[in-house]
Design a protein around this motif. Structure first.
Motif, PDB file in Angstrom:
ATOM      1  N   GLU A 120       0.837  -1.194   0.000  1.00 13.76           N
ATOM      2  CA  GLU A 120       0.000   0.000   0.000  1.00 13.76           C
ATOM      3  C   GLU A 120       0.870   1.242   0.000  1.00 13.76           C
ATOM      4  OE1 GLU A 120      -2.380   0.797   3.456  1.00 13.76           O
ATOM      5  OE2 GLU A 120      -3.995   1.657   2.254  1.00 13.76           O
ATOM      6  N   CYS A 121       0.576   2.145  -0.934  1.00 15.28           N
ATOM      7  CA  CYS A 121       1.265   3.424  -0.920  1.00 15.28           C
ATOM      8  C   CYS A 121       0.247   4.506  -1.262  1.00 15.28           C
ATOM      9  CB  CYS A 121       2.455   3.409  -1.874  1.00 15.28           C
ATOM     10  SG  CYS A 121       1.994   3.476  -3.604  1.00 15.28           S
ATOM     11  N   SER A 122       0.711   5.710  -1.472  1.00 18.57           N
ATOM     12  CA  SER A 122      -0.246   6.814  -1.669  1.00 18.57           C
ATOM     13  C   SER A 122      -1.088   6.632  -2.931  1.00 18.57           C
ATOM     14  CB  SER A 122       0.488   8.148  -1.726  1.00 18.57           C
ATOM     15  OG  SER A 122       1.307   8.197  -2.881  1.00 18.57           O
ATOM     16  N   TYR A 123      -0.670   5.762  -3.833  1.00 19.84           N
ATOM     17  CA  TYR A 123      -1.467   5.474  -5.031  1.00 19.84           C
ATOM     18  C   TYR A 123      -2.452   4.326  -4.814  1.00 19.84           C
ATOM     19  CZ  TYR A 123       1.959   8.241  -7.730  1.00 19.84           C
ATOM     20  OH  TYR A 123       2.747   9.238  -8.227  1.00 19.84           O
ATOM     21  N   GLY A 124      -2.472   3.754  -3.626  1.00 16.16           N
ATOM     22  CA  GLY A 124      -3.344   2.611  -3.357  1.00 16.16           C
ATOM     23  C   GLY A 124      -2.515   1.337  -3.185  1.00 16.16           C
ATOM     24  N   TRP A 125      -3.170   0.191  -3.355  1.00 17.14           N
ATOM     25  CA  TRP A 125      -2.468  -1.088  -3.241  1.00 17.14           C
ATOM     26  C   TRP A 125      -1.814  -1.419  -4.578  1.00 17.14           C
ATOM     27  CZ3 TRP A 125      -1.534  -3.765   1.118  1.00 17.14           C
ATOM     28  CH2 TRP A 125      -2.308  -3.452   2.249  1.00 17.14           C
TER      29      TRP A 125
ATOM     30  N   CYS B 196       7.803   1.921  -3.396  1.00 14.32           N
ATOM     31  CA  CYS B 196       7.016   1.703  -2.173  1.00 14.32           C
ATOM     32  C   CYS B 196       7.912   1.797  -0.938  1.00 14.32           C
ATOM     33  CB  CYS B 196       6.312   0.352  -2.228  1.00 14.32           C
ATOM     34  SG  CYS B 196       5.005   0.309  -3.470  1.00 14.32           S
ATOM     35  N   LEU B 197       9.121   1.303  -1.077  1.00 20.29           N
ATOM     36  CA  LEU B 197      10.096   1.391   0.008  1.00 20.29           C
ATOM     37  C   LEU B 197      10.369   2.859   0.347  1.00 20.29           C
ATOM     38  CD1 LEU B 197      12.021  -0.306   1.699  1.00 20.29           C
ATOM     39  CD2 LEU B 197      13.639  -0.249  -0.196  1.00 20.29           C
TER      40      LEU B 197
END
Lengths: 630, 630
Positions: B348-353, B487-488
Motif C-alpha cells: 500500500e502506498c499513496s497510489y493505493g495497493w 514503495c520502500l
C-alpha cells in the motif's frame, strides 16, 4: 598493424590456435558459461545467453569493477534507460555517423560488411595464393593496413577492381552504402516519436551533467559511471562473444577542468610498468614496449595516465595475463577530430589483439553538442579568488518588445540572443546600427526571425568577473565487459593429462575473485554421516557469504574434481571423516587437512585474498593420498 | 476492490496523501534518487534515470535479492538478451495478446488508454458530482470494479454511453482497439527479421530449459533466475516509477513435477504470520486477514506457499511495512486459463495497493508452448524404481522412404511423426489402412505432406517403460524492482521538526541493508588534524567494504546531519578529537563515543546486522552535546 599482418599471414601456429579455441568454446558451451540465445529456434547471430557459471563470472567482474572504480574513486553511479529518443542521438552524432558500410548481393539481397569482404579477400590471397607476386602481396598488405580508413568510394572501387562477389552465391554486389547500426523503434502509441536502443551508456551521463555537477557540490573534477546494456545491430556478427548485437558496457565519464588535467592520485600508479604501444612505435614498425607509466611522457595528461594505470590493475587482478595485454595509442587519423588522446587496452587472444577498454580524452565535445542541441548550458564555474576586470560584450534583450513581436516564442529568441558569442554579437550590433534590422536564426525555433534595434541592446562594457565559466573536458574509460570476459576465458583455460594419461582434463585457473563458485563440498562416499558434515560445512560457507556447491553423487572423487576444475572452482573440500576434512587447491592439486569447524574461515581467508594458498599450506598438515584425485 | 473504491472515494486524507507524496517526490528528485530521463530535452514519459543514491539503493536491493533467493536456494542464474526474435514471443503469446485497448482523438490522433478514460470519468463523478443519485453511484462503482474484465466492445459502449471525449480537446474518440505494448525493432540489416524488446525476462529461461535441466543433473525440482531490463511501450504512462516503459525485473522460474509440488523447506516458513487476502474474503467483501501461512490452506501447494513466505521475508527485510503489505489471491476470472493459482504481493502506498511481486503457478503452459513452436521437446524424466509394463503406440518412420520423398525436409517430417499423440497416431493408422495414404500437417514446414503406408508403421505394443516423461510445472515469482523501491521510499520517508522548529527535516529510515551510503564522516570543524583523522577513518571503512562519504564543508554539523538524513544514511561519524569520535544514529539521533581505531569495526557490526544500535549503545559511552545537532 605489421604485427597483426604477420599473425595473419603466418599460418604457423594457426592450427593449434584453432584447436585451442575449439576446445575452449566446447567447454564453455557444454558447461553453460554461454550458449547461443534462442537455440531451440535456431538462434540469432550475435546474441548469447550467459548460463549459471558465466552469469556468476560476469557478476563477479561487475562487482569488482564497482569496487575498484566506483567505490574507490567515489564516482557517481547512474542508471539510465536503454530506450533513447532520437534527439539525444542526433546531438551525439550517432544518427548520422554510427554506420558501417554495407554491400548487398544484387540478386538475393543478402547483406555483407564491405570491409569484411575486402579483408577476407586480401587475407585469403596472402595466405593461399602461392603464385602471388611480391608486388601484389605488398599491395594486399597495404589494403589491409588502410582498410579502416577507406571511404565508401575507395571500398567500392577495390571491390570492383578485385572482382569480389557475394561469398555465398558469387553474384555481383551493390556499391557500398552506410547502414546505421542502431536498433530503431518507436516510443509511444502514435508511431511519430522515433527512438533507438542506446549504442553506448555514456549519453545518459552527459545529459545529466548539470544535476550531477550540482550533486557533487558544483566541484570539479568528478566522475560519473554507468553499467548497462548497449546495442549494435551488426551487419554480420562473427567472432563469438567479441562482436555481438547486445552487450554490457561499463563506462566512466570523468569531468575535468581543461586547464588542469592533473590527478591527485597519479603517484599511486606512477611506478607501474607494463606494455605500452605509443603512436611512434607503431608508425616506425616497432613492437609494444614495457614502460613505466610515470616515465612514459607519451600520455597526454595525468588523468588519462591515472586511468590507464587503474585499468591495468583492474584487468590483471581479474586474471588477464600481463604479457598479453598492451595499451595502444590511437594513431592521429584513428581518433575523432575532437579527441585529445586515446589509448585502447588490447588483449591478445586467439583472434588477435582485441580492443577491450577504450580510454579517451574526448575534450569538451559531448557536453558542447548537448548544450547546442538542447539549449541547456552544460558548463562548470570556477570562482576567482579576486574578481578580474575584463571587457565584455553585454547583450540585453528587451523583453517587452520581443514579447510583443514573438509572443510564445519570446523565450527562445531571448535565449538565442544571450547565447551569441562575442563575434556574432558585434556583427549584429554593426548590422543593427547600419540597417536598423537583422535576420536572426533561432535554432530552437528552426527558423530565422527579424529583429530591430529596439529589441536588443549590445555594448562593450568593462566588467568585474567573479568566476570563469567553461565546458569541462571528459576523460572516458569504456569497458566492453563481454570482451574482457572472453579474453579472460582464453587466458585462464588450460588442459592437463589425467593421471591415467588417457584423456585431457580442462581447467580454468580463475582467481577466487572471478571464480563462479568459490568452493565445492564432496562427501568422499555416500553415507549419511558424511552428508550431514557436508551440509554443516555448506551452512557455515553460506553464513560467510561464500558461493559453493555440494556434490553428493556417487561419482569417483577424481571425476568430481575434474568437473569442478572445468568450472574453475579454486577449492574443493572432501569430507572423509566427521572431525576433519581435506581442502584441495585446483591448480597445484595439493591438499591440506583442516578441522570441520575451521574450514569455512580458511576458505574465506583464501578467497577474500587475505591469505594465499601457500600461507595456509604452511599452517595446516598436508594430506597426501594415493587417492582418488585423477 | 471495495476497499480500493473507498480509498478512491474518500477524499478524506486525500489531500494529506498528496502533500506527503509531493514532499517525498521533491526530495527524491532533488537528491537524485531518480529524475525524469533526458530532462534537458523535455523528457520522455515513462522513462526515469536513477541518480547516485537511487542507483545504490537499487544495487543493494538486487544484491540482497541474489543472496536471499539465488544463493540460498542454489538457483541457476542466467542472463539473456533484451532483443528477442518474433518467433519466441509468438510462442509465448505476447505478439497476439500483450495489448492494451486504446482510443484515438478523432481529430488530433492523440492516443489514450480506453480503460483509463472510463476510470477517470467514473472516479470524477463519484468524487465531485454532489447531485449523483445513489443508483448512478452504484453503477459507477460497479463499472470501476469490472473495468479490468471489460471487452473492447464493452469499453467502447460505456465510453459512448457516458459521452466521454478526449480529455485535452473534447474531440470525439475512436472505438477502442488493441495496441501491442512491445517495442518493435528489426534484427540485422535486411529489415526482414522482426524482433521485440522483451516484455519479461522469463522467456529466456523457458527456451533454455533443456540445457538448465541437464546442468542440474537432470533432476527436479530446480529454479532458474534472471535479473534484467524489460520493456513495455505504455500508451500513456502515469504514476511515476510505478508504470514505466523500461524497468528492471527479477524473475524466478521454479520447475517442479506436477505430481509433487511439496517443498522440502516449507517448514522454514510455515509459522510466518502476515496479511493474506484469499479469494473468498475478496468475494465476500471482507478485508485481508493475518494468517499463518502453514495454516492458510488456501494456497494451492507447498512450493507456492514457500515462495509467498520467502517473498514476505524479503520485502520486510528491505524495510517494507508489514502492516501495509498483503498477499492477494487472484480471482478465478483474473487468472490465465492455464494458471493453477496466483498470489500478488501488494504494497500500500499513496497510489493505493500496488502489485509489486506476482507469484504464479503457471502449470506447464510455457514449456508446452515452446515445445510446440520449436519442435524441441522440453520435458523431464522420472526413472521408475522398477520398469512398468504399458501398452503403447509405437510410431516407426521409415527413413529411407521418407528421405526419397522429402529429401532435405525428411528430418522435419520424422520429428513431426514422432511427436504425434496416441489418438493422432491411431487415426493415421486407420486412414493409412483404409486409404493407403494421408495428408499430414508438418508445423515446422508450415504445410501438409502426403504420406503412404510404406513411409511409417504404427502399431500398439506392450512395452516395458523405465521412466515417466512429463512437462514440468513452473512456479514463477516475478519482482518489479522499481515498484518495490518506490514503495520502500514511501514506507521509509518521514519528516520531523528541526530543533528550532522553523522547518521540517526529511528523513529516510532505510535499514543499513538498503541505505545508499552506510556512513558519513564529518570533521567537526575545518582543520587539518581532524581532516587527517577523517581520511584515516575513511580508509578503514573502505578496507571493511563500507560505502561512505566524507563531508569537509564548513557547514554547521546540524545541517550536515540533516543532509545525511535526507539520503537515509544510518550512521554519521563526527571527528571532534584525534583520539575518539562520535557515532550518531539517524532515527533516534543519539550518539556514542568510540575510539578512532575501533570505529570502522563498530560501523561494520551495525551495518552487517551482527549487532543492533541498542547493542553498541550499551557497550560504549553515550555522548551528549548541546551541540550542533539541529
Amino acid at each position: 598493424i605489421e604485427e597483426e599482418l604477420q599473425s595473419i599471414v603466418k599460418s604457423n601456429g594457426g592450427d593449434s590456435k584453432e584447436t585451442f579455441r575449439q576446445n575452449l568454446i566446447n567447454t564453455l558451451e557444454r558447461k553453460l558459461f554461454y550458449v547461443p540465445s534462442f537455440k531451440i529456434y535456431g538462434g540469432v547471430a550475435g546474441l548469447y545467453d550467459y548460463g549459471p557459471p558465466g552469469c556468476a563470472v560476469k557478476q563477479n567482474v561487475l562487482t569488482y569493477w564497482r569496487q575498484h572504480f566506483v567505490m574507490q574513486e567515489n564516482m557517481l553511479e547512474v542508471d539510465c534507460p536503454c530506450v533513447t529518443p532520437e534527439v539525444v542521438l542526433k546531438a551525439s552524432g550517432h544518427v548520422e555517423k554510427f554506420t558501417d558500410l554495407m554491400v548487398k548481393d544484387e540478386k538475393t539481397g543478402a547483406c555483407y560488411r564491405a570491409d569484411h569482404l575486402l579483408k577476407d579477400f586480401c587475407k585469403e590471397k596472402l595466405e593461399k595464393d602461392l603464385s602471388l607476386s611480391a608486388e601484389k602481396a605488398a599491395e594486399f598488405k597495404q589494403v589491409l593496413a588502410l582498410l579502416d580508413d577507406f571511404s565508401s568510394e575507395e571500398l567500392g572501387a577495390k571491390i570492383k577492381e578485385y572482382g569480389i562477389t557475394a561469398p555465398d552465391t558469387k553474384n555481383p554486389l551493390s556499391d557500398p552504402y552506410p547502414f546505421n547500426l542502431m536498433f530503431q523503434t518507436s516510443i509511444g502509441p502514435s508511431g511519430l516519436s522515433s527512438g533507438f536502443m542506446r549504442p553506448e551508456t555514456a549519453q545518459g551521463i552527459f545529459v545529466n551533467f548539470k544535476d550531477l555537477y550540482y550533486y557533487n557540490g558544483n566541484k570539479l573534477p568528478f566522475a560519473a559511471a554507468q553499467i548497462g546494456q548497449a546495442f549494435r545491430n551488426e551487419i554480420s556478427p562473427r567472432q563469438g562473444l567479441l562482436r555481438v548485437r547486445e552487450f554490457t558496457l561499463a563506462e566512466i565519464e570523468h569531468f575535468v577542468d581543461p586547464q588542469d588535467k592533473s590527478h591527485r592520485k597519479f603517484r599511486e600508479v606512477a611506478d607501474l610498468e607494463f606494455f605500452m604501444f605509443p603512436r611512434e612505435l607503431q608508425v616506425s614498425g616497432e613492437s609494444a614496449k614495457k614502460m613505466v607509466i610515470g616515465d612514459a611522457g607519451t600520455v597526454n595528461n595525468e588523468t588519462l595516465g591515472y586511468f590507464i594505470g587503474r585499468v591495468y590493475l583492474f584487468l590483471t587482478s581479474l586474471g588477464i595475463d600481463k604479457e598479453r595485454l598492451r595499451f595502444r595509442q590511437h594513431l592521429a587519423n584513428e581518433m575523432a577530430h575532437y579527441a585529445a588522446d586515446c589509448w585502447d587496452a588490447e588483449i591478445e587472444c586467439s583472434y588477435g589483439w582485441i580492443e577491450c577498454v577504450g580510454i579517451a580524452d574526448r575534450s569538451a565535445y559531448d557536453l558542447r553538442a548537448h548544450t547546442d542541441k538542447s539549449g541547456v548550458s552544460l558548463v562548470a564555474h570556477e570562482k576567482y579568488a579576486e574578481p578580474k576586470e575584463v571587457e565584455k560584450v553585454v547583450i540585453t534583450p528587451v523583453k517587452k518588445e520581443l514579447g510583443l513581436a514573438f509572443k510564445g516564442n519570446q523565450k527562445m529568441v531571448v535565449e538565442a540572443l544571450e547565447a551569441m558569442d562575442e563575434k556574432e554579437a558585434m556583427d549584429m550590433k554593426a548590422n543593427l546600427e547600419s540597417k536598423g534590422e537583422v535576420e536572426f536564426n533561432v535554432c530552437t525555433l528552426g527558423k530565422s526571425v527579424t529583429l530591430n534595434d529596439k529589441m536588443v541592446t549590445i555594448k562593450k562594457e568593462k566588467k568585474k568577473e567573479h568566476q570563469r565559466v567553461f565546458t569541462p573536458s571528459v576523460i572516458e574509460p569504456s569497458f566492453g565487459i563481454g570482451r574482457i570476459i572472453y579474453c579472460l576465458y582464453e587466458h585462464s583455460f588450460y588442459t592437463r593429462p589425467s593421471k591415467a594419461g588417457d584423456e585431457q582434463q580442462n581447467v580454468f585457473r580463475f582467481p577466487p575473485l572471478v571464480a563462479p563458485i568459490k568452493c565445492t563440498v564432496f562427501p568422499l562416499v555416500q553415507n549419511q554421516q558424511y552428508e550431514e558434515v557436508a551440509e554443516q560445512i555448506a551452512k557455515s560457507l553460506a553464513g560467510a557469504g561464500i558461493s559453493h556447491k555440494i556434490d553428493t553423487t556417487g561419482t569417483s572423487i577424481g571425476k568430481r574434481y575434474a568437473r569442478t576444475d572445468e568450472l574453475g572452482v579454486p577449492f574443493a573440500i572432501t569430507v572423509d571423516s566427521t572431525s576433519s576434512v581435506t581442502i584441495r587447491e585446483r591448480d597445484n592439486k595439493q591438499q591440506i587437512r583442516v578441522n570441520v569447524d575451521e574450514v569455512a574461515s580458511v576458505i574465506k581467508e583464501v578467497t577474500d585474498g587475505q591469505s594465499t594458498w601457500a600461507d595456509v599450506q604452511w599452517r595446516y598438515p598436508a594430506h597426501s593420498s594415493i587417492s582418488a584425485d585423477e
